[in-house]
Design an enzyme around this catalytic site. Structure first.
Site, short mmCIF file in Angstrom:
data_model
loop_
_atom_site.label_atom_id
_atom_site.label_comp_id
_atom_site.label_asym_id
_atom_site.label_seq_id
_atom_site.Cartn_x
_atom_site.Cartn_y
_atom_site.Cartn_z
N ASP A 153 40.54 32.98 111.50
CA ASP A 153 40.85 32.28 112.74
C ASP A 153 41.68 31.02 112.51
O ASP A 153 42.49 30.65 113.36
CB ASP A 153 39.57 31.88 113.47
N GLU A 189 30.96 32.84 106.48
CA GLU A 189 30.26 33.95 107.12
C GLU A 189 29.38 34.66 106.10
O GLU A 189 29.76 34.78 104.93
CB GLU A 189 31.27 34.93 107.74
#
Length: 400
Positions: A169, A153
């Protein structure tokens, strides 16, 4: 947003990432806006040791316009077309990645988004009316369920780049991120110890209480990933009661004593005081006025840092909630009544804890990772940042 077997629209994720980048930028860099170019190079190196074809995707939100889309290898932005209900196939945004032992350089635009990397197969992206549908492999019918993939990210804006590895996640692919600063020096984050990939999965398999059920494999025996415990609860891999004993002990302790939260490292005089009354923990300020209250959380709220531990972008409830979330996941709330506890030596010492996060941090070369949403409390996250970056790096590390 976090529903059982749900699709996740990119819009919410991108907004959070953009906001995080903006907040970090305030006071973090005095670099003039013109110093950061429109795009910067991202060098992707494949040291995975695998022979699979690698595919790269750069998806997110264009900061200048707020439009969702994808960037090609040159860093050119392409907005997504309108989606549908049911979702329709998205344009093919795949960039051919480097072969084993090779490197490829693409360009990162001023984006808040994700760099996906998949092995052997292209990912399936679709467009709903609300935006891009992200892979949600806790759903057994998700078309990406049997693909080995992961993502990093980043936010690149006028104040620089923030680039992080993430296991919030799932833990799937060993990789690290890095940045070359304006003075030519480099910094990296997210690299596993030698043997850390197998070490993590072996530790999770050996963890009592169902934690090994988080591991997903393909029919050919390939280990694909370990789901984060939030999604393990959605699939039934972990029981909903997995954190109850610790929660009950915390609630009992602070019914007769005070939890002191000092949420801002640069504001040591800003303190809030928590006391439990029934199923509620009330926080007061120095004047004794109640500033916010939290219902007794459950494991879902703790692992997701949401619901009963919601963290709005304000200066009171959000910072307190972040601190509580970190304390519950790291199980430091019983051993230290002054939070946040920023010394990792005391993390994950209780028998009831986030063992997924514990095993990830134990296998990181520097001990830092994003194993849950607010793992940055106390600066334990795997993040690199520079206000005037020359180049960013993403390295696919060995699976052995």
């Amino acid at each position: 947003m976090l529903q059982t077997l749900r699709y996740r629209a990119w819009a919410v994720v991108a907004t959070v990432l953009a906001l995080a980048g903006s907040l970090l930028a305030v006071g973090a860099s005095s670099t003039p806006a013109h110093a950061v170019p429109t795009t910067i190079p991202l060098k992707i190196t494949n040291n995975s040791g695998r022979g699979d074809q690698v595919y790269i995707y750069n998806v997110g939100t264009e900061l200048a316009t707020g439009r969702q889309g994808w960037a090609d290898a040159s860093g050119t932005f392409h907005p997504w077309p309108a989606g549908g209900n049911p979702p329709i196939p998205a344009p093919d945004a795949a960039i051919t990645g480097p072969a084993a032992g090779q490197s490829t350089t693409i360009r990162m635009p001023k984006f808040s988004g994700r760099v996906y990397m998949s092995f052997g197969q292209k990912l399936v992206f679709k467009l709903a009316t609300g935006g891009l549908v992200q892979p949600a492999v806790q759903n057994p019918s998700d078309p990406n369920r049997n693909i080995l993939f992961h993502w990093a990210e980043y936010t690149l804006n006028d104040s620089g780049v923030w680039f992080n590895s993430s296991q919030v996640d799932m833990f799937a692919v060993p990789y690290s991120v890095g940045v070359q600063r304006s003075d030519g020096s480099t910094t990296t984050a997210g690299r596993l110890k030698s043997g850390g990939y197998n070490g993590f999965f072996n530790a999770l398999r050996g963890q009592s209480g169902g934690w090994g059920n988080l591991i997903q494999t393909r029919s050919d025996g390939t280990v694909l990933r370990a789901l984060a415990p939030l999604y393990g609860m959605e699939t039934g891999a972990l029981p909903a009661s997995v954190m109850d004993d610790y929660i009950n002990r915390v609630w009992s302790k602070y019914a007769s004593s005070t939890l002191t939260v000092t949420p801002f490292g640069d504001q040591p005089n800003t303190k809030y005081y928590g006391r439990v009354s029934g199923d509620v923990m009330n926080f007061t300020n120095g004047s004794g006025a109640v500033v916010t209250s939290f219902q007794k959380p459950d494991a879902d709220s703790i692992f997701g840092c949401h619901k009963k531990l919601d963290a709005p972008n304000d200066q009171v409830r959000g910072p307190i909630s972040r601190t509580l979330c970190a304390g519950f996941n790291r199980s430091t709330l019983l051993t230290n009544p002054n939070q946040p506890d920023t010394s990792s030596s005391g993390f994950y010492q209780d028998g009831v804890t986030n063992h997924y996060a514990r095993h990830i941090h134990a296998q990181m070369a520097d001990g830092k990772a994003y194993a849950f949403a607010f793992d940055d409390v106390g600066n334990h996250e795997s993040l690199v940042h520079d206000g005037n970056p020359r180049e960013a790096y993403l390295t696919l590390d060995p699976f052995n």
